[in-house]
Each structure stands twice: as structure tokens, then as C-alpha cells.
Motif scaffolding. Structure first.
Motif, short mmCIF file in Angstrom:
data_model
loop_
_atom_site.label_atom_id
_atom_site.label_comp_id
_atom_site.label_asym_id
_atom_site.label_seq_id
_atom_site.Cartn_x
_atom_site.Cartn_y
_atom_site.Cartn_z
N GLY A 56 0.82 -1.22 0.00
CA GLY A 56 0.00 0.00 0.00
C GLY A 56 0.85 1.26 0.00
N LEU A 57 1.89 1.23 0.82
CA LEU A 57 2.77 2.40 0.90
C LEU A 57 3.46 2.65 -0.44
N LEU A 58 3.88 1.56 -1.06
CA LEU A 58 4.54 1.65 -2.37
C LEU A 58 3.58 2.26 -3.40
N GLU A 59 2.35 1.78 -3.41
CA GLU A 59 1.34 2.32 -4.33
C GLU A 59 1.10 3.79 -4.07
N ASP A 60 0.96 4.14 -2.78
CA ASP A 60 0.70 5.53 -2.42
C ASP A 60 1.82 6.45 -2.88
N ILE A 61 3.08 5.99 -2.65
CA ILE A 61 4.23 6.81 -3.04
C ILE A 61 4.23 7.00 -4.56
N LEU A 62 3.99 5.91 -5.29
CA LEU A 62 4.05 5.98 -6.75
C LEU A 62 2.84 6.70 -7.35
N SER A 63 1.75 6.76 -6.62
CA SER A 63 0.54 7.36 -7.20
C SER A 63 0.65 8.87 -7.34
N GLY A 64 1.54 9.49 -6.57
CA GLY A 64 1.71 10.94 -6.65
C GLY A 64 0.62 11.69 -5.93
N SER A 65 -0.24 10.98 -5.25
CA SER A 65 -1.32 11.64 -4.50
C SER A 65 -1.02 11.52 -3.01
N LEU B 189 10.98 10.38 1.23
CA LEU B 189 12.21 9.81 0.70
C LEU B 189 12.34 9.92 -0.83
N PRO B 190 12.71 11.09 -1.32
CA PRO B 190 12.80 11.28 -2.77
C PRO B 190 13.71 10.27 -3.46
N ARG B 191 14.75 9.81 -2.75
CA ARG B 191 15.67 8.85 -3.38
C ARG B 191 14.97 7.52 -3.67
N ILE B 192 14.14 7.09 -2.70
CA ILE B 192 13.41 5.83 -2.90
C ILE B 192 12.43 5.99 -4.06
N GLN B 193 11.75 7.13 -4.05
CA GLN B 193 10.80 7.41 -5.14
C GLN B 193 11.50 7.34 -6.48
N ASN B 194 12.67 7.98 -6.53
CA ASN B 194 13.43 8.03 -7.78
C ASN B 194 13.84 6.62 -8.22
N SER B 195 14.25 5.79 -7.25
CA SER B 195 14.67 4.42 -7.59
C SER B 195 13.48 3.61 -8.11
N LEU B 196 12.31 3.81 -7.48
CA LEU B 196 11.13 3.07 -7.93
C LEU B 196 10.74 3.47 -9.34
N VAL B 197 10.84 4.77 -9.60
CA VAL B 197 10.50 5.24 -10.94
C VAL B 197 11.51 4.70 -11.95
N GLN B 198 12.79 4.60 -11.54
CA GLN B 198 13.81 4.02 -12.43
C GLN B 198 13.48 2.57 -12.75
N LEU B 199 13.02 1.85 -11.72
CA LEU B 199 12.62 0.45 -11.91
C LEU B 199 11.45 0.36 -12.89
N MET B 200 10.52 1.29 -12.71
CA MET B 200 9.35 1.34 -13.59
C MET B 200 9.78 1.59 -15.03
N ASP B 201 10.78 2.47 -15.17
CA ASP B 201 11.32 2.82 -16.47
C ASP B 201 11.95 1.58 -17.12
N LEU B 202 12.66 0.77 -16.31
CA LEU B 202 13.29 -0.45 -16.82
C LEU B 202 12.25 -1.42 -17.37
#
Lengths: 154, 258
Positions: free
Chosen positions: A59-68, B32-45
């Protein structure tokens, strides 16, 4: 101890991969909700603590990635992970159909909690009719997974 | 006496509810912007891998369709270029006379769309350009066809774009033919709504809406959408359904302009 670490890494990777994959795939222009599947599985088979922690993580992962806002997915998936084991305890006989129906309903509940939280604490993200269609499609995609979950033999 | 399950449920409920209440009065947390950035990089991969696997199939059909369309387009554009050349020269002459400075929107970056959002709501997309490329919050995002949205979050290498179809989006627009001003906002289902349009305004299906530049965020004259149907009326205003100019599901590359 080693087994716990191994399982945490394994299921953590599965959840991260599913969250990332679901953000890239669409079915009839709707995004999927695949992350609920390992959460339900862990909650159902391994107990409420495993379900709870995996639910919070996904859930936390989804929330972080959702941008909301942070919270809606954490709340819904955490709750589902926590209470999935109730199904294991309450149903003495577990059938394929019961599994399919459970996953279908759990996906709908997950979507409903997220939608309600977003509507209350942020803004109504989309009209209810569109939300209902999207949830139905997600639940239909997920439900066959319920058929392959089996209860451990006593 | 509470058992463990109920205790955990209460803790989770209280924590997430207080988090959401806090965020609803302020801005969403960006942990944690770094974690966010890493997740987005993974998504990009993953996105890259998916693109590579499906690319040959899509390429063939796309090239075939494009070829037919481009031939038609070339013929049409040849005619238009001849006409436009005359108009441009005339326009320059007139502007010089009026001492109007020609204002051009400078392109900050051209970005690739990595992901079209996690849930489709909020309608947010991820692009592969960020702070390092000069992207800043509230910058305008568009394609050659029209307005896409605005930058709402900037990470070092990535940014999030709020699409014009999100209910949280709004912009000041004009009907191109009549110059009447109104506010456009998203509906959340891939379409938009035009608000505060005077009731007596003559409307026609297919009228083009362009940004007015009056909101101080979006530059003037960017195509936004076409008038589709009337959604509702009250004593003073009429609300209109709008079909965006851009195809939200077909976004591949976007421009970020200043």
C-alpha cells in the motif's frame, strides 16, 4: 531466522514487481490491481501478521508511486492483509468457487476504500460510474487467482 | 480485551486517518525522494523491456497506417504552407506596425512518457525529465497538438504531470471563434468540463478552445479541446462537456514549455 529474511526478500520483490507492472499494464484503458493478490495470499496462508506487513508495504509503495496523498492504499491493503486470515479460520471447507468469489470481493473492497479515502481527504478522483466499471474489471481480472489458492491440509 | 488483530487494525486505522487528515489540510507528503526516484527508475526499466518486446509488432502496423496518413498530410500541408507563407508575411508587417513584440514560448525539454499513472486517478503521468533538465513546478506540458497538463512534482530525473482530465486541474481558456472566456477542469474520466460560460453564449459542437493566458500559468493560444455537448445550465452559466485535443491514452512524447 534465515527463512524469515529469505521470505521477506522474496515476497518484497514480488510485491515491488507487481506494483511496477500494474502501473504499466492496462485492460480496456483501466489500470490493474495486482498488488492485492500477494497481500491476500500471505494474509490467507501465512497469518494476519504476514498479511498486515505485506499489505502495509504494498500500500505504501502504491501511495508513493501514485503521486497523491499517502494513506488510502496503505489503509486498504493493510486491512485486507490483516483480515484475510479470517476467511481461512471461518470457512471449514475451502472450494475453488469460494476462492474466486473472495478475491473478487476483496479487490472491490480495496478499490472502494481507496476511492472513499481519496474522495474524503483529497478530491473525488472520477465519477462513481467510471469507478464502478474500473473496479469490476480489476476484480474480474484478479478473481481467477482465487481458484488456485488452497487451504493447507490439516 | 483486544486481540492482536483488532489492535493492529485500530493502530492502522488511526495512523492512516491522521496522515490523510494532515495531508488534506496541507500538501501530500513526498517521503524519501531517493526511494521514489529508484522506484521510478525500476518502472522505467520494465517499461523499456515491455516496449522492446512489443515494438516489432506495433512498428509494422504503425508504419503502414502512418504511411497512408502522411501521404495525405503532405499533400494538405503543401497547400497550407503556400497559404500560410502569405499570411505570416502579412502578420509580421502588421505587427511591426503595431510595435508588438513577438512572444515565443521556449521549449525547456522534450520528454518521454514513462507511465500513465498508477491508478489512472488522479490523472497523473510520469515523464523522464526532471530537475536536472531544468523542469520546474507548474511548467506547461503540451504536445504538438495541444495542452497535456502541468508539472506538479519534480524529482531529480523524473517529473509528474497532472493531466487536464483530472478534476484537480483547471485553466483559463477561450472559445477560439468567439473569444469568450471560461474555466476548464477535468472530469476524471478522460474528458473535461467547461465552467462559467455565459448562458446566452452561442455554442456549436466542435468549436476549439485555446488557453487564454489569463491564469498566469499556461501560455496563450495552446489548443485545449473541442466543445462536445451541454452538461447542465443554471441561472447564469452553462456547463459544457469538452473532448480534449490530445489523446490521453496515446501520449508518448511531450514538450515542457516555459
Amino acid at each position: 531466522m534465515r527463512k524469515i529474511v529469505k521470505n521477506t526478500i522474496l515476497w518484497g520483490s514480488v510485491i515491488i514487481c507487481l506494483v511496477v507492472i500494474q502501473s504499466l499494464l492496462t485492460v480496456t484503458s483501466f489500470k490493474l490491481n495486482l498488488a492485492i493478490l500477494p497481500v491476500f495470499y500471505l494474509g490467507f496462508k501465512k497469518g494476519d501478521l504476514a498479511g498486515f506487513s505485506s499489505g502495509i508495504g504494498a500500500g505504501l509503495l502504491e501511495d508513493i508511486l501514485s503521486g497523491s496523498i499517502i494513506g488510502p492504499s496503505t489503509l486498504s491493503k493493510g486491512m485486507i492483509g490483516l483480515f484475510s486470515h479470517l476467511l481461512y479460520e471461518k470457512f471449514f471447507v475451502w472450494t475453488y468457487l469460494l476462492g474466486i468469489v473472495s478475491v473478487f470481493l476483496i479487490t472491490i473492497v480495496d478499490e472502494l476504500i481507496i476511492y472513499a479515502s481519496m474522495t474524503i481527504f483529497s478530491h473525488q478522483p472520477l465519477p462513481f460510474s467510471s469507478f464502478a466499471t474500473a473496479s469490476l474489471i480489476k476484480a474480474l481480472v484478479n478473481s481467477p487467482f482465487g481458484g488456485i489458492i488452497k487451504k493447507d491440509e490439516e | 480485551m483486544l486481540n492482536r488483530r483488532n489492535l493492529l487494525a485500530i493502530i492502522l486505522l488511526l495512523t492512516t486517518l491522521s496522515l490523510m487528515v494532515f495531508q488534506s489540510t496541507r500538501q501530500p507528503f513526498r517521503p524519501l525522494p531517493r526511494i521514489q526516484n529508484s522506484l521510478v527508475q525500476l518502472m522505467d526499466l520494465f517499461d523499456d523491456a515491455y516496449e522492446r518486446v512489443t515494438y516489432p509488432v506495433r512498428l509494422y502496423t504503425r508504419i503502414r497506417d502512418e504511411n497512408v496518413q502522411l501521404r495525405k498530410e503532405v499533400a494538405r500541408l503543401r497547400l497550407q504552407v503556400q497559404r500560410d507563407k502569405e499570411i505570416r508575411l502579412e502578420n509580421k508587417r502588421l505587427k511591426r506596425l503595431l510595435h508588438v513584440k513577438e512572444r515565443q514560448h521556449s521549449i525547456v525539454a522534450v520528454a518521454r512518457v514513462i507511465s500513465s499513472g498508477l491508478r489512472k486517478w488522479p490523472a497523473i503521468i510520469l515523464i523522464n525529465k526532471g530537475k536536472k533538465d531544468g523542469i520546474k513546478k507548474d511548467m506547461t506540458v503540451r504536445t504538438a497538438d495541444g495542452l497535456v497538463g502541468k508539472i506538479v512534482e519534480v524529482m531529480p530525473e523524473y517529473s509528474r504531470v497532472l493531466l487536464l482530465t483530472d478534476p484537480g486541474f483547471s485553466a483559463s481558456v477561450r472559445i477560439q471563434s468567439t473569444r469568450t472566456e471560461a474555466i476548464i477542469t477535468g472530469r476524471g474520466d478522460g474528458r473535461c468540463i467547461l465552467k462559467y460560460l455565459p448562458k446566452e453564449e452561442p455554442l456549436e459542437r466542435g468549436q476549439l478552445l485555446v488557453t487564454s493566458g489569463l491564469d498566469g500559468i499556461f501560455p496563450k493560444g495552446i489548443p485545449v479541446g473541442y466543445i462536445d455537448s451541454i452538461a447542465g445550465r443554471d441561472e447564469l452559466f452553462v456547463t459544457v462537456n469538452v473532448k480534449p485535443v490530445i489523446g490521453i491514452n496515446r501520449l508518448e512524447e511531450v514538450m515542457i514549455i516555459r
